[in-house]
Write a protein that holds these residues in place. Structure first.
Motif, PDB file in Angstrom:
ATOM      1  N   GLY A 297       0.784  -1.226   0.000  1.00  0.00           N
ATOM      2  CA  GLY A 297       0.000   0.000   0.000  1.00  0.00           C
ATOM      3  C   GLY A 297       0.819   1.280   0.000  1.00  0.00           C
ATOM      4  N   LYS A 298       2.126   1.178  -0.164  1.00  0.00           N
ATOM      5  CA  LYS A 298       3.005   2.355  -0.131  1.00  0.00           C
ATOM      6  C   LYS A 298       3.512   2.677  -1.531  1.00  0.00           C
ATOM      7  N   TRP A 299       4.102   3.852  -1.662  1.00  0.00           N
ATOM      8  CA  TRP A 299       4.687   4.277  -2.926  1.00  0.00           C
ATOM      9  C   TRP A 299       5.957   3.499  -3.225  1.00  0.00           C
ATOM     10  N   SER A 300       6.363   3.585  -4.470  1.00  0.00           N
ATOM     11  CA  SER A 300       7.653   3.050  -4.904  1.00  0.00           C
ATOM     12  C   SER A 300       8.729   4.121  -4.705  1.00  0.00           C
ATOM     13  N   ILE A 301       9.967   3.723  -4.884  1.00  0.00           N
ATOM     14  CA  ILE A 301      11.074   4.688  -4.806  1.00  0.00           C
ATOM     15  C   ILE A 301      10.863   5.785  -5.847  1.00  0.00           C
ATOM     16  N   GLY A 302      10.523   5.396  -7.064  1.00  0.00           N
ATOM     17  CA  GLY A 302      10.302   6.381  -8.121  1.00  0.00           C
ATOM     18  C   GLY A 302       9.208   7.375  -7.779  1.00  0.00           C
ATOM     19  N   GLU A 303       8.134   6.886  -7.183  1.00  0.00           N
ATOM     20  CA  GLU A 303       7.033   7.783  -6.813  1.00  0.00           C
ATOM     21  C   GLU A 303       7.463   8.761  -5.720  1.00  0.00           C
ATOM     22  N   VAL A 304       8.254   8.291  -4.774  1.00  0.00           N
ATOM     23  CA  VAL A 304       8.741   9.190  -3.713  1.00  0.00           C
ATOM     24  C   VAL A 304       9.649  10.256  -4.309  1.00  0.00           C
ATOM     25  N   VAL A 305      10.531   9.857  -5.213  1.00  0.00           N
ATOM     26  CA  VAL A 305      11.431  10.818  -5.854  1.00  0.00           C
ATOM     27  C   VAL A 305      10.617  11.856  -6.624  1.00  0.00           C
TER      28      VAL A 305
ATOM     29  N   TYR B 172       3.394  10.526 -12.885  1.00  0.00           N
ATOM     30  CA  TYR B 172       4.567  10.929 -13.658  1.00  0.00           C
ATOM     31  C   TYR B 172       5.686   9.896 -13.511  1.00  0.00           C
ATOM     32  N   ALA B 173       5.913   9.443 -12.289  1.00  0.00           N
ATOM     33  CA  ALA B 173       6.961   8.443 -12.057  1.00  0.00           C
ATOM     34  C   ALA B 173       6.655   7.142 -12.786  1.00  0.00           C
ATOM     35  N   LYS B 174       5.394   6.748 -12.797  1.00  0.00           N
ATOM     36  CA  LYS B 174       5.011   5.461 -13.383  1.00  0.00           C
ATOM     37  C   LYS B 174       4.944   5.485 -14.910  1.00  0.00           C
ATOM     38  N   PHE B 175       4.510   6.613 -15.466  1.00  0.00           N
ATOM     39  CA  PHE B 175       4.197   6.610 -16.892  1.00  0.00           C
ATOM     40  C   PHE B 175       4.858   7.722 -17.704  1.00  0.00           C
ATOM     41  N   GLY B 176       5.497   8.662 -17.048  1.00  0.00           N
ATOM     42  CA  GLY B 176       5.938   9.839 -17.794  1.00  0.00           C
ATOM     43  C   GLY B 176       7.422  10.011 -17.982  1.00  0.00           C
ATOM     44  N   VAL B 177       8.234   9.171 -17.310  1.00  0.00           N
ATOM     45  CA  VAL B 177       9.646   9.505 -17.293  1.00  0.00           C
ATOM     46  C   VAL B 177      10.477   8.273 -16.934  1.00  0.00           C
ATOM     47  N   SER B 178      11.705   8.246 -17.406  1.00  0.00           N
ATOM     48  CA  SER B 178      12.616   7.160 -17.033  1.00  0.00           C
ATOM     49  C   SER B 178      13.203   7.430 -15.650  1.00  0.00           C
ATOM     50  N   LYS B 179      13.729   6.397 -15.043  1.00  0.00           N
ATOM     51  CA  LYS B 179      14.386   6.522 -13.737  1.00  0.00           C
ATOM     52  C   LYS B 179      15.496   7.564 -13.809  1.00  0.00           C
ATOM     53  N   SER B 180      16.344   7.439 -14.807  1.00  0.00           N
ATOM     54  CA  SER B 180      17.486   8.348 -14.960  1.00  0.00           C
ATOM     55  C   SER B 180      17.038   9.802 -15.114  1.00  0.00           C
ATOM     56  N   GLN B 181      16.040  10.019 -15.957  1.00  0.00           N
ATOM     57  CA  GLN B 181      15.554  11.380 -16.182  1.00  0.00           C
ATOM     58  C   GLN B 181      14.907  11.951 -14.924  1.00  0.00           C
ATOM     59  N   LEU B 182      14.094  11.145 -14.248  1.00  0.00           N
ATOM     60  CA  LEU B 182      13.434  11.620 -13.035  1.00  0.00           C
ATOM     61  C   LEU B 182      14.460  11.979 -11.962  1.00  0.00           C
ATOM     62  N   LEU B 183      15.463  11.150 -11.790  1.00  0.00           N
ATOM     63  CA  LEU B 183      16.502  11.470 -10.809  1.00  0.00           C
ATOM     64  C   LEU B 183      17.208  12.767 -11.180  1.00  0.00           C
ATOM     65  N   GLN B 184      17.527  12.926 -12.457  1.00  0.00           N
ATOM     66  CA  GLN B 184      18.215  14.149 -12.885  1.00  0.00           C
ATOM     67  C   GLN B 184      17.344  15.376 -12.642  1.00  0.00           C
ATOM     68  N   GLU B 185      16.070  15.292 -12.997  1.00  0.00           N
ATOM     69  CA  GLU B 185      15.154  16.425 -12.788  1.00  0.00           C
ATOM     70  C   GLU B 185      15.023  16.759 -11.303  1.00  0.00           C
ATOM     71  N   THR B 186      14.910  15.740 -10.478  1.00  0.00           N
ATOM     72  CA  THR B 186      14.734  15.955  -9.044  1.00  0.00           C
ATOM     73  C   THR B 186      15.997  16.529  -8.425  1.00  0.00           C
ATOM     74  N   ILE B 187      17.152  16.035  -8.819  1.00  0.00           N
ATOM     75  CA  ILE B 187      18.428  16.553  -8.322  1.00  0.00           C
ATOM     76  C   ILE B 187      18.592  18.022  -8.718  1.00  0.00           C
ATOM     77  N   GLU B 188      18.288  18.337  -9.956  1.00  0.00           N
ATOM     78  CA  GLU B 188      18.394  19.731 -10.414  1.00  0.00           C
ATOM     79  C   GLU B 188      17.417  20.639  -9.683  1.00  0.00           C
ATOM     80  N   THR B 189      16.194  20.140  -9.456  1.00  0.00           N
ATOM     81  CA  THR B 189      15.187  20.940  -8.752  1.00  0.00           C
ATOM     82  C   THR B 189      15.605  21.182  -7.310  1.00  0.00           C
TER      83      THR B 189
END
Length: 149
Positions: free
Chosen positions: A32-40, A81-98
């Motif tokens: 019932g919890k989020w994934s790592i990607g969803e938390v990021v 967005y984490a599930k359907f909109g972006v790759s792991k690598s891209q999401l990490l990069q966007e989150t790090i930059e933000t």
């Protein structure tokens, strides 16, 4: 300020997540919890919210607007967005930059402004208290992910 340092240190933790196996990235960390990607993605969404909808009010010493953000919708959008909109690598990069952008903006705020009170609904807060709350929230998610891994 140590609060900004805490936010900055999360960038290093996010960098470490690059080593997470793809098959774990979108698996819920517990039932019932989020994934790592969803938390990021959640971190990114809320950092953007702070940058665009909170810091401008702090910097102008103005009360937050009364209209409340739909946090449930923001979280759902981040999850999607984490599930359907972006790759792991891209999401990490966007989150790090933000996060790095948020840290940079926080570092520019004069020290005395961190204790300047402001109003939100019927509460009085300081920037220091607000950022501390966000940092503790992030740490909670980080601890859960670290435990999962």
């Amino acid at each position: 300020m140590s609060l900004v340092k805490s936010f900055a240190e999360q960038v290093d933790w996010l960098e470490e997540l690059r080593t997470v196996k793809e098959e774990l990235w979108l698996e819920p960390i517990s039932s019932g919890k989020w994934s790592i990607g969803e938390v990021v993605s959640h971190f990114k969404a809320w950092d953007l919210f702070v940058i665009h909808h909170r810091l401008p009010y702090f910097l102008e010493h103005q009360a937050f607007p009364e209209n409340e953000v739909d946090s449930e919708r923001m979280n759902q959008d981040a999850s999607r967005y984490a599930k359907f909109g972006v790759s792991k690598s891209q999401l990490l990069q966007e989150t790090i930059e933000t996060r790095a952008n948020l840290v940079q903006q926080l570092q520019m705020i004069p020290e005395e402004w961190w204790i300047h009170p402001f109003s939100y609904k019927k509460k009085t807060l300081t920037l220091a208290a607000y950022i501390k709350g966000l940092s503790e929230h992030d740490k909670h998610h980080q601890d859960k992910i670290s435990l999962y891994l």
